[in-house]
Design an enzyme around this catalytic site. Structure first.
Site, mmCIF file in Angstrom:
data_model
loop_
_atom_site.group_PDB
_atom_site.id
_atom_site.type_symbol
_atom_site.label_atom_id
_atom_site.label_comp_id
_atom_site.label_asym_id
_atom_site.label_seq_id
_atom_site.Cartn_x
_atom_site.Cartn_y
_atom_site.Cartn_z
ATOM 1 N N ALA A 71 21.089 -14.865 11.751
ATOM 2 C CA ALA A 71 22.259 -14.032 11.467
ATOM 3 C C ALA A 71 22.076 -13.180 10.217
ATOM 4 O O ALA A 71 22.393 -11.983 10.208
ATOM 5 C CB ALA A 71 23.497 -14.914 11.321
ATOM 6 N N TYR A 119 18.374 -25.364 19.837
ATOM 7 C CA TYR A 119 17.707 -25.267 18.542
ATOM 8 C C TYR A 119 16.637 -26.340 18.374
ATOM 9 O O TYR A 119 16.818 -27.494 18.763
ATOM 10 C CB TYR A 119 18.714 -25.459 17.403
ATOM 11 C CG TYR A 119 19.739 -24.377 17.267
ATOM 12 C CD1 TYR A 119 19.375 -23.059 17.040
ATOM 13 C CD2 TYR A 119 21.100 -24.679 17.327
ATOM 14 C CE1 TYR A 119 20.325 -22.057 16.897
ATOM 15 C CE2 TYR A 119 22.059 -23.698 17.175
ATOM 16 C CZ TYR A 119 21.663 -22.396 16.970
ATOM 17 O OH TYR A 119 22.617 -21.413 16.818
ATOM 18 N N TYR A 120 15.541 -25.958 17.727
ATOM 19 C CA TYR A 120 14.516 -26.885 17.254
ATOM 20 C C TYR A 120 14.238 -26.492 15.803
ATOM 21 O O TYR A 120 13.227 -25.869 15.490
ATOM 22 C CB TYR A 120 13.262 -26.808 18.134
ATOM 23 C CG TYR A 120 13.539 -27.276 19.543
ATOM 24 C CD1 TYR A 120 13.353 -28.608 19.897
ATOM 25 C CD2 TYR A 120 14.053 -26.406 20.495
ATOM 26 C CE1 TYR A 120 13.650 -29.060 21.182
ATOM 27 C CE2 TYR A 120 14.358 -26.844 21.774
ATOM 28 C CZ TYR A 120 14.156 -28.165 22.111
ATOM 29 O OH TYR A 120 14.464 -28.608 23.385
ATOM 30 N N LYS A 129 37.329 -9.862 14.575
ATOM 31 C CA LYS A 129 36.641 -9.192 15.683
ATOM 32 C C LYS A 129 37.242 -9.657 17.007
ATOM 33 O O LYS A 129 37.365 -10.858 17.249
ATOM 34 C CB LYS A 129 35.148 -9.498 15.613
ATOM 35 C CG LYS A 129 34.470 -8.903 14.374
ATOM 36 C CD LYS A 129 33.053 -9.414 14.177
ATOM 37 C CE LYS A 129 33.056 -10.829 13.653
ATOM 38 N NZ LYS A 129 31.690 -11.315 13.326
ATOM 39 N N LEU A 130 37.596 -8.699 17.854
ATOM 40 C CA LEU A 130 38.317 -8.981 19.100
ATOM 41 C C LEU A 130 37.480 -8.710 20.341
ATOM 42 O O LEU A 130 38.017 -8.497 21.419
ATOM 43 C CB LEU A 130 39.597 -8.131 19.153
ATOM 44 C CG LEU A 130 40.525 -8.240 17.933
ATOM 45 C CD1 LEU A 130 41.674 -7.244 18.062
ATOM 46 C CD2 LEU A 130 41.051 -9.662 17.781
ATOM 47 N N GLY A 131 36.164 -8.698 20.195
ATOM 48 C CA GLY A 131 35.296 -8.440 21.340
ATOM 49 C C GLY A 131 35.439 -7.010 21.827
ATOM 50 O O GLY A 131 35.492 -6.066 21.043
ATOM 51 N N GLY A 144 24.034 -11.411 18.678
ATOM 52 C CA GLY A 144 23.650 -10.365 17.732
ATOM 53 C C GLY A 144 24.718 -9.309 17.552
ATOM 54 O O GLY A 144 24.645 -8.499 16.615
ATOM 55 N N ASP A 180 26.482 -9.602 14.193
ATOM 56 C CA ASP A 180 25.623 -9.174 13.089
ATOM 57 C C ASP A 180 25.530 -7.652 13.050
ATOM 58 O O ASP A 180 25.514 -7.043 11.976
ATOM 59 C CB ASP A 180 24.233 -9.786 13.244
ATOM 60 C CG ASP A 180 24.279 -11.303 13.323
ATOM 61 O OD1 ASP A 180 25.170 -11.900 12.690
ATOM 62 O OD2 ASP A 180 23.437 -11.884 14.029
#
Length: 329
Positions: A37, A106-107, A229-231, A259, A262
């Protein structure tokens, strides 16, 4: 050395993105990309013509080399990125089963970035910074990363640099939901600008309503600016002087939603760095997010300045101007 205008810190990992939209166990070929991010925002700002700095730790391995090469190649300053000779660079896999639904695996436990230490934060590096971006991911990685977050907030206060906070909630990284809520809200209370998604708002405040989310934080700090943020609908903003909703930009197809937030932050901060008004800054954030979701990958679709301006001009020509619902306070 030209010091950065915007500074951020956090983990960037290798993304293994399957070439097929199938359950991950049936995917046989992958495209290698990077994602994180904080570095995403730095790359987005660099593409829009700004000086951005990213602080992190990478493994002494081919993946770490690749991460730094890509980010540095995008024009982001990496002079405060250190190499860990004992821990690896983190990796995560995407899973795309159908449409634009994406799962992430995730790793990253014990990664080099999780060993980031506050001693790396050279105060002289912040001399020309106009914003410090803090993400809610960093303090979730480890105790030392939580200390780095606190140090970023301390340096910002000392040098009078506005803090921009994006909660970026990753519940998989926290011991439990309540600790995430408590810690992230504590950071939000000490920030100057909060960029928060509607679902994140519900997780942290208990409400989906954008006005209630903003009111929750502005009650604790009347001077804070909150962007919800409302998409596809755009974004709502609330400042000490005004509030309103800036509509989003329609896209023909959403390829990869990861993304987008970001990209919004990069577009928004780019406009702020140019001393734009709040409505204009939110508009640029919306446009940057709309461009980005049409391309697969975290940073691959981030626009350059000419592309972003062209999209905005075309959209405004088609709609005869962007309509903003505004309430002056």
């Amino acid at each position: 050395m030209n010091l950065p205008e915007v500074i951020t810190a956090g983990e960037t990992m290798i993304i293994l993105n399957p070439d097929q939209s199938v359950p991950l166990e049936y995917a046989h070929s992958f495209t290698k990309q990077i994602g994180g991010a904080e570095s995403n925002v730095a790359v987005g700002l660099s593409r829009l013509g700004h000086r951005a700095g990213w602080i992190s730790r990478i493994g002494n391995d081919p993946f770490g080399n690749y991460v730094r090469q890509v980010i540095r190649g995008e024009g982001v300053d990496t002079s405060l990125v250190s190499v860990d000779h004992e821990a690896p660079t983190g990796v995560f896999f995407k899973e795309r089963k159908s449409g634009n639904a994406v799962n992430v695996y995730y790793y990253r436990a014990g990664s080099a970035a999780s060993r980031l230490d506050k001693s790396l934060l050279d105060r002289s590096y912040f001399k020309e910074a106009r914003y410090v971006l803090v993400s809610g991911i960093l303090p979730a990685l480890s105790e030392s990363c939580s200390e780095v977050t606190e140090e970023l907030l301390k340096i910002s206060r000392e040098q009078n640099i506005p803090v921009v906070f994006d909660p970026n909630i990753r519940l998989k990284l926290w011991p439990d939901r309540q600790e995430a809520v408590t810690r992230l809200n504590h950071i939000a209370e000490r920030s100057d600008i909060i960029l928060i998604g509607q679902t994140e708002g519900w997780q942290l405040t208990g409400s989906y309503d954008e006005e209630e989310i903003a009111a929750f934080y502005r009650k604790k700090n009347p001077e804070v600016t909150v962007i919800v943020k409302l998409g596809a609908k755009g974004a709502y903003f609330s400042t000490p002087e005004e509030s309103g909703t800036v509509p989003g930009y329609p896209v023909s197809e959403v390829i990869d939603p990861i993304g987008a937030g970001d990209a919004f932050a990069a577009g928004f901060l780019s406009a702020c760095l140019k001393n734009a008004g709040m409505k204009e800054a939110v508009k640029y954030g919306n446009a940057a997010g709309a461009v980005t979701v049409q391309v697969s990958g975290d940073i691959e679709g981030f626009p350059r300045e000419a592309e972003l301006d062209a999209m905005i001009r075309q959209a405004e020509a088609e709609t005869e101007g962007t309509v903003v619902e505004e309430v002056n306070r």
